[in-house]
Design a protein around this motif. Structure first.
Motif, PDB file in Angstrom:
ATOM      1  N   TYR A  95       0.839  -1.194   0.000  1.00 12.16           N
ATOM      2  CA  TYR A  95       0.000   0.000   0.000  1.00 12.16           C
ATOM      3  C   TYR A  95       0.872   1.241   0.000  1.00 12.16           C
ATOM      4  O   TYR A  95       1.919   1.276   0.654  1.00 12.16           O
ATOM      5  CB  TYR A  95      -0.901   0.017   1.234  1.00 12.16           C
ATOM      6  N   VAL A  96       0.421   2.246  -0.709  1.00 11.75           N
ATOM      7  CA  VAL A  96       1.135   3.515  -0.691  1.00 11.75           C
ATOM      8  C   VAL A  96       0.916   4.192   0.661  1.00 11.75           C
ATOM      9  O   VAL A  96       1.827   4.745   1.259  1.00 11.75           O
ATOM     10  CB  VAL A  96       0.643   4.416  -1.853  1.00 11.75           C
ATOM     11  N   VAL A  97      -0.316   4.133   1.107  1.00 11.92           N
ATOM     12  CA  VAL A  97      -0.621   4.638   2.453  1.00 11.92           C
ATOM     13  C   VAL A  97      -1.226   3.483   3.242  1.00 11.92           C
ATOM     14  O   VAL A  97      -2.195   2.876   2.803  1.00 11.92           O
ATOM     15  CB  VAL A  97      -1.641   5.797   2.393  1.00 11.92           C
ATOM     16  N   ASP A  98      -0.623   3.167   4.368  1.00 15.66           N
ATOM     17  CA  ASP A  98      -1.118   2.051   5.172  1.00 15.66           C
ATOM     18  C   ASP A  98      -1.139   2.448   6.640  1.00 15.66           C
ATOM     19  O   ASP A  98      -0.093   2.749   7.215  1.00 15.66           O
ATOM     20  CB  ASP A  98      -0.208   0.825   4.955  1.00 15.66           C
ATOM     21  N   HIS A  99      -2.324   2.503   7.202  1.00 15.44           N
ATOM     22  CA  HIS A  99      -2.428   2.874   8.621  1.00 15.44           C
ATOM     23  C   HIS A  99      -2.805   1.674   9.456  1.00 15.44           C
ATOM     24  O   HIS A  99      -3.774   1.700  10.235  1.00 15.44           O
ATOM     25  CB  HIS A  99      -3.425   4.023   8.806  1.00 15.44           C
ATOM     26  N   ILE A 100      -2.009   0.640   9.314  1.00 12.85           N
ATOM     27  CA  ILE A 100      -2.283  -0.592  10.045  1.00 12.85           C
ATOM     28  C   ILE A 100      -2.183  -0.387  11.551  1.00 12.85           C
ATOM     29  O   ILE A 100      -2.792  -1.114  12.331  1.00 12.85           O
ATOM     30  CB  ILE A 100      -1.348  -1.719   9.549  1.00 12.85           C
ATOM     31  N   GLN A 102      -3.640   1.636  13.165  1.00 11.33           N
ATOM     32  CA  GLN A 102      -4.941   2.009  13.717  1.00 11.33           C
ATOM     33  C   GLN A 102      -5.822   0.797  14.004  1.00 11.33           C
ATOM     34  O   GLN A 102      -6.893   0.929  14.573  1.00 11.33           O
ATOM     35  CB  GLN A 102      -5.657   2.977  12.766  1.00 11.33           C
ATOM     36  N   ASN A 103      -5.406  -0.369  13.540  1.00  8.62           N
ATOM     37  CA  ASN A 103      -6.259  -1.523  13.790  1.00  8.62           C
ATOM     38  C   ASN A 103      -5.554  -2.677  14.504  1.00  8.62           C
ATOM     39  O   ASN A 103      -6.152  -3.733  14.677  1.00  8.62           O
ATOM     40  CB  ASN A 103      -6.911  -2.015  12.487  1.00  8.62           C
TER      41      ASN A 103
ATOM     42  N   PHE B  79      -9.480   0.623  -0.377  1.00  8.42           N
ATOM     43  CA  PHE B  79      -8.531   0.875   0.719  1.00  8.42           C
ATOM     44  C   PHE B  79      -8.337   2.383   0.758  1.00  8.42           C
ATOM     45  O   PHE B  79      -7.713   2.965  -0.117  1.00  8.42           O
ATOM     46  CB  PHE B  79      -7.232   0.138   0.424  1.00  8.42           C
ATOM     47  N   ASN B  81      -7.251   5.883   2.506  1.00 10.02           N
ATOM     48  CA  ASN B  81      -6.342   6.487   3.489  1.00 10.02           C
ATOM     49  C   ASN B  81      -5.745   5.452   4.434  1.00 10.02           C
ATOM     50  O   ASN B  81      -5.729   5.610   5.647  1.00 10.02           O
ATOM     51  CB  ASN B  81      -7.061   7.573   4.302  1.00 10.02           C
ATOM     52  N   GLY B  82      -5.287   4.351   3.854  1.00 14.22           N
ATOM     53  CA  GLY B  82      -4.574   3.369   4.645  1.00 14.22           C
ATOM     54  C   GLY B  82      -5.446   2.429   5.445  1.00 14.22           C
ATOM     55  O   GLY B  82      -4.941   1.698   6.294  1.00 14.22           O
ATOM     56  N   ARG B  83      -6.752   2.437   5.207  1.00 17.35           N
ATOM     57  CA  ARG B  83      -7.651   1.541   5.955  1.00 17.35           C
ATOM     58  C   ARG B  83      -8.622   0.867   5.000  1.00 17.35           C
ATOM     59  O   ARG B  83      -9.137   1.505   4.071  1.00 17.35           O
ATOM     60  CB  ARG B  83      -8.467   2.342   6.990  1.00 17.35           C
ATOM     61  N   THR B 108      -6.294   9.065  -0.284  1.00 21.22           N
ATOM     62  CA  THR B 108      -5.618   8.059  -1.109  1.00 21.22           C
ATOM     63  C   THR B 108      -6.509   6.829  -1.228  1.00 21.22           C
ATOM     64  O   THR B 108      -6.986   6.305  -0.219  1.00 21.22           O
ATOM     65  CB  THR B 108      -4.270   7.673  -0.476  1.00 21.22           C
ATOM     66  N   GLU B 110      -6.789   2.999  -2.838  1.00 20.50           N
ATOM     67  CA  GLU B 110      -6.044   1.893  -3.448  1.00 20.50           C
ATOM     68  C   GLU B 110      -6.905   0.634  -3.473  1.00 20.50           C
ATOM     69  O   GLU B 110      -7.860   0.507  -2.715  1.00 20.50           O
ATOM     70  CB  GLU B 110      -4.776   1.618  -2.631  1.00 20.50           C
TER      71      GLU B 110
END
Lengths: 224, 261, 644
Positions: A95-100, A102-103, B79, B81-83, B108, B110
């Motif tokens: 992923y280009v942006v991944d906010h893992i 947060q989970n 997906f 903003n990263g979620r 973003t 994806e």
């Protein structure tokens, strides 16, 4: 492939190996800790050396040692194999942006990293003590036991080792915080009545064991 | 217009969207501006606005999967903003509304990322691996007709309710997309535990779990490391407890089934 | 001459059993020599494909979705009716039959409806055996609820997700046959035409939605289970992909289209919030069990409310008009769907609507919350309240919901005989895409029942009758009819791609939707319908000269898919208008303003319109020909519905 190898090469089978060996290694931690608590006894190592001598030469213990080595071996091998398989399953394009974050918690995602740190610590630790005791001639104490206590004292006066050991225990702490209850989940041992207790015990276990182990180098460095 | 907040101002947003011509092509992020987005729009309606603009300009619209737009068909899968399905818990992409974003935001977008979910085009991915896992055993082998009366087997309400909870999985794939191991265990476990809980499912209990797990591995999904991202991002709240049930079923089946293969 | 509806002779209760005995059977060893194409994998399609494969036929199942499980059957909320009489409250096959005929305002075939009621009991057994987790009582037996104003509790349900659970049951049966190799599954494949060889349906032409490839598929018979056409209205509770293309292509190849104007408008949907709106969301009509429907008593109050000068809580009790309770004291808020919908529209037409658009009425739970507490309401309706809050951003526990009617279901569809065969031999239609069982209005929880009845328990018998008379020789795509059909499909796709105008498919679709909703929606007039016809024809011409697409046809191209569907809606819409214009009466979901009782209720004309209007396609831009299938009521007496 036979059903056994098939079972243990499946994704859940590998996880079961991780869980079983992990819990076995936890039991080893308890034994190891109980023995090592004798370092805190104010007898200049008499009891500790006797214990060490027993562990080094009792045939039952020596047999269990092989089991222990296998436990470590499987845990490390499967851990690395799973990490590689899981990375491959993700694919090349991340992923280009991944906010893992947060989970899920950092340490639950970092078991391979934490395990690797523990492994590095383990190698140094074996070199420090196990290697010396097993493969070199160590001076003996007044009771004729190998003077393991002196080895400990020497090592833990070295600030490099103290820092390394504390880091090793912190890594182990986070490894166990996830690993302990995770093993029960993997083995399917969950129940709405008991799972909260398992989680609580897991946290308590991790903190107490790692704190106690970490206390040893600190105690020796500052107070001996 | 008639939404909650008549004073909410339209928003202008920057979208960073993954564009990829087809399965074999290289993809990349492309920037777009969308203007006058109402906070009452759903996320997909916002994408509709972008696509209408693109098409009018003679550009190819962004391909994405969607259908019912009420959170049940499981088609939508972005997906954001990263979620997986964006920042709102318990919500599919189609039920995410723009009031959760602010004017001037950059978003973003994806596709799901997993080896077992190749990209068809842009944001659309191929989730047929899920179908193949169900085909491997996610059913009770009864033919049409000749079934006993529906009230023949009483099922405790608590069991029926738990089976229902597991059965609500919509197969969107958010569990795979959000798992750092791209593991499909939550999806597989939901079906296995639904059918393991119900008495009707007991007949094929062992072969089912063995075959479904084998297919799951064959598809190239990763192994579960009990991180919990899947359950945290699951729009319908499938619980991690199902994975424990799956593990238990698998272990019991392997230990006791007569299958030597 | 009108084709034979093939209704068996004899007493109503014996017709189906007799018919099952009289239909020809295919030798078990021969079944594997027959190929059957099933288009659509919703309740009707998946159940048919699985059941036919279980019998031994080779099935090819087609869906334009990425998985059979995404079909829009999945979104059905309320439940499924069955005459089990588990509740000991006086239900029976006859009562379910009677309620369905009456609810359909006496415009459905007695024999079909009776059969539907008969097999309803088998459906529940089948689904439970598949592991469908229906709601249960504490004793472990199945729970039922009363639904849509029915006097008995015959509705089986799985919380608010009954359609999902039933579809997953059928999908699991289908998946099992795929694993056995008896069903070959084609996903992301859209049917674009049916192939007729020597007057019989022998295959279909499809487009692969990922690669754009056009393909031919041959079989001994074709079953269409492709759902309804509610999306003609653009805004409806149907899914975005739901379309009429398969049915419409079949119609153009000779299958009659029956009662196209019979559309159901559901009263409890979340209102439109802006031009960008892409679809409407239904909320289960069970909400009307405890919510009270009202609008401000005066236009002035409503206007001030819309402008935001006053709040809902400022409107005193005596300034509120609980119009359903006022007009229908016996049924109150629980009047049937068509009545509730029409009254909401009347209130808005009077200028008393709420919400900034003025196209909504309140559904108020304040009294219930006061009486039973918010927890009680949350237990019962929690998921619906959450959904409402998610979509509107409003808290329905604190202020009344706003609702407005929306297109929900189409009772009309391909004409079929008792065997579910269309007027084209070898071409069958099941589920919502046929017209057969609901008359002019469908009862709540009956759509799921019909889809599964057709697929599990009717088509497996009736298709055998046709196949037994077809030689078990392999069918191939060799016949020139395949080449020709493919060439036509290609030409049409290329024509769409080459227009190169300025307006998008959605733009045309919205324009069509506005016309349909305005003139062929909840209330229709002869004048309005004529106007609509001209407007649709004009729009259709514009479509074929000013459509804008991008990309190519040899790749995934969602705008192209949409354009093909809109092109068909533009033709079907006109037929709906023709049918509504022809039917000079009001019945069920079809309300002609010219035909109403002094109290404003639907006024049927049984003398002249007790028939199924089946339309025959005669060529592009040529008037369709109306055929009438007279309906005979031998077991029920036609009465005026009254809910006062």
């Amino acid at each position: 492939m036979s059903w056994i190898t098939k079972t243990f090469s499946s994704s859940i089978g590998r996880k079961i190996i991780m869980a079983v060996t992990g819990l076995f290694l936890c039991s080893f931690l308890v034994v190891h800790l109980v023995g090592n608590l004798q370092l805190f006894k104010a007898d200049n190592g008499v009891a500790f050396n006797a214990y060490s001598e027993f562990m080094g030469h009792n045939p039952l213990i020596r047999t269990l040692e092989i089991v222990l080595v296998l436990g470590f071996g499987f845990h490390i091998y499967e851990g690395l194999a799973l990490a590689a398989k899981n990375r491959a399953a993700r694919g090349n394009q991340g992923y280009v942006v991944d906010h893992i974050e947060q989970n899920s918690s950092w340490h639950s995602r970092s078991m391979a990293l934490l395990g690797s740190i523990v492994l590095f610590f383990l190698i140094v630790h074996l070199y420090n003590f196990f290697g010396s005791l097993r493969f070199t001639d160590v001076p003996r104490d007044a009771n004729g036991n190998e003077d393991a206590y002196a080895l400990v004292l020497a090592a833990f006066k070295n600030p490099f080792y103290v820092v390394l050991y504390v880091i090793g225990q912190v890594a182990l702490l986070y490894h166990l915080l996830h690993g302990f209850s995770s093993a029960f989940q993997t083995l399917g041992l969950t129940h709405r009545k008991y799972t909260p207790a398992i989680k609580f015990i897991g946290y308590g276990f991790s903190i107490i064991v790692c704190a106690a182990f970490a206390a040893m180098p600190i105690y020796f460095f500052f107070f001996k | 217009m008639a939404g909650s907040n008549p004073n909410a101002k339209p928003m202008n947003l920057t979208l960073k969207v993954w564009r990829q011509k087809n399965r074999n092509a290289q993809g990349s992020i492309v920037d777009y501006q969308v203007k006058d987005i109402s906070p009452d729009m759903s996320f997909l309606e916002m994408l509709d606005v972008l696509n209408e603009d693109l098409l009018r300009q003679g550009e190819e619209p962004v391909a994405f999967d969607h259908d019912c737009r009420e959170g049940i068909c499981g088609s939508c899968n972005l997906f954001i903003n990263g979620r997986a399905h964006g920042p709102e818990p318990g919500t599919t992409t189609c039920q995410l509304h723009m009031r959760k974003f602010n004017d001037g935001d950059t978003i973003t977008i994806e596709p799901w990322r997993a080896n077992a979910f190749p990209v068809n085009k842009d944001l659309s991915v191929d989730r047929s691996a899920f179908d193949r896992i169900i085909q491997a055993g996610g059913y009770i082998s009864v033919n049409t007709g000749g079934t006993p009366d529906a009230n023949e087997i009483p099922i405790p309400k608590e069991i029926a309710d738990r089976a229902f909870e597991a059965a609500t999985c919509i197969a969107c794939g958010a569990c795979v997309a959000s798992c750092k191991n791209a593991s499909a265990m939550l999806f597989v476990s939901a079906k296995v535990s639904q059918l393991a809980l119900l008495p009707q499912g007991h007949v094929e209990r062992k072969s089912r779990v063995e075959n479904m797990v084998a297919q799951m591995d064959k598809e190239g999904f990763g192994a579960c490391t009990n991180i919990g991202s899947c359950a945290a991002e699951c729009p319908v709240g499938i619980s991690l407890e199902n994975i424990a049930i799956l593990n238990r079923e698998f272990l019991a089946a392997k230990a006791t089934s007569n299958n030597l293969a | 001459m009108f084709p034979d509806s093939k209704i068996p002779e004899g007493p109503l209760a014996e017709k189906w059993d007799k018919h099952k005995f009289n239909v020809k059977l295919v030798n078990p060893a021969n079944k594997r020599k027959y190929d059957i194409i099933v288009v659509g994998t919703g309740l009707a399609g998946a159940s048919a494909a699985a059941s036919l494969a279980e019998l031994g036929y080779n099935v090819k199942a087609f869906t334009y979705h990425d998985s059979p499980r995404r079909a829009h059957s999945i979104a059905a909320q309320g439940g499924i009716n069955a005459a089990k009489n588990y509740q000991n409250d006086g239900d029976s096959v006859y009562r379910l039959f009677y309620d369905t005929i009456k609810g359909g305002d006496y415009r459905a075939r007695e024999a079909n409806v009776y059969r539907l009621a008969q097999v309803s009991v088998n459906i529940i057994d089948q689904c439970v055996a598949q592991g469908v987790p229906f709601a249960r009582e504490y004793g472990g037996l199945l729970a039922n609820r009363s639904f849509g104003g029915a006097q008995v509790s015959r509705t089986f349900y799985a919380r608010g997700q009954t359609g999902q659970q039933l579809l997953l049951g059928a999908y699991s049966a289908l998946s099992r046959q795929v694993a056995y190799g008896k069903v070959k599954l084609y996903t992301r494949t859209e049917m674009l035409d049916v192939v007729i060889v020597d007057g019989q349906a022998r295959g279909i032409i499809t487009r692969n939605l990922i690669t754009g490839e056009i393909e031919q598929h041959a079989a001994h018979a074709v079953v269409l289970a492709t759902g309804g056409y509610g999306n003609v209205f653009y805004l409806s509770t149907n899914a975005k992909y739901s379309n009429a293309t398969a049915a419409w292509r079949a119609h153009k190849k000779g299958a009659y289209f029956a009662n196209p104007c019979f559309t159901q408008i559901h009263p409890t949907c979340i209102p439109v919030s802006g031009d960008y709106q892409s679809k409407l969301t239904l909320m289960s009509e069970s909400l009307r069990n405890d919510g009270r429907v009202w609008v401000p008593a005066s236009k002035e109050t409503a206007e001030r409310l819309r402008k935001g000068e006053i709040r809902v809580s400022d409107i005193r009790e005596e300034d509120r008009d609980y119009f359903l309770e006022r007009k229908y004291p016996a049924f109150g808020n629980l009047v049937p769907r068509d009545v509730a919908s029409r009254n909401a529209k009347m209130m808005c037409d009077e200028g008393r609507g709420v919400g900034s658009s003025g196209l909504a009425v309140f559904l108020d739970f304040a009294d219930t919350i006061k009486r039973n507490g918010a927890d009680w309401v949350s237990q019962k309706y929690g998921n619906l309240f959450d959904m409402y809050a998610k979509i509107t951003g409003e808290n329905p526990y604190e202020q009344p919901m706003r609702i407005y009617p929306a297109v929900h279901y189409t009772m009309g569809g391909l004409w079929v005989d008792y065997n579910l065969q269309t007027t084209v031999p070898g071409l069958y239609a099941t589920g919502e895409c046929n017209f057969s069982d609901h008359g002019a209005n469908r009862l709540g929880a009956s759509a799921l029942m019909q889809g599964l009845a057709d697929g599990y328990f009717v088509i497996p018998y009736t298709i055998g009758d046709y196949l037994a008379q077809t030689p078990p020789k392999p069918v191939t795509t060799e016949h020139p009819a395949f080449k020709q059909a493919e060439a036509e499909v290609r030409a049409r796709v290329q024509q769409l791609m080459s227009i190169n105008g300025t307006r998008t498919p959605d733009d045309f679709h919205k324009a069509l939707g506005h016309i349909m909703w305005e003139y062929c929606g909840m209330a229709r007039t002869a004048e309005g319908l004529q106007h609509a016809k001209a407007e649709i024809q004009k729009l259709r011409r514009e479509f074929w000269s000013d459509l804008k697409l991008a990309g190519t046809e040899a790749e995934m191209n969602q705008a192209l898919e949409k354009a093909g569907r809109v092109a068909d809606f533009l033709e079907l819409g006109e037929l709906m208008v023709d049918d509504a214009y022809n039917r000079n009466e009001s019945c069920g979901g079809h309300f002609r303003e010219e035909y109403q009782t002094p109290e404003g209720e639907a006024l049927r004309d049984d003398e002249n319109f007790t028939y199924v209007a089946a339309w025959e396609y005669t060529g592009d831009n040529r008037a369709s020909v109306l055929h009438k299938e007279d309906l005979h009521f031998e077991n029920v007496k036609l009465t005026q519905r009254s809910y006062k």
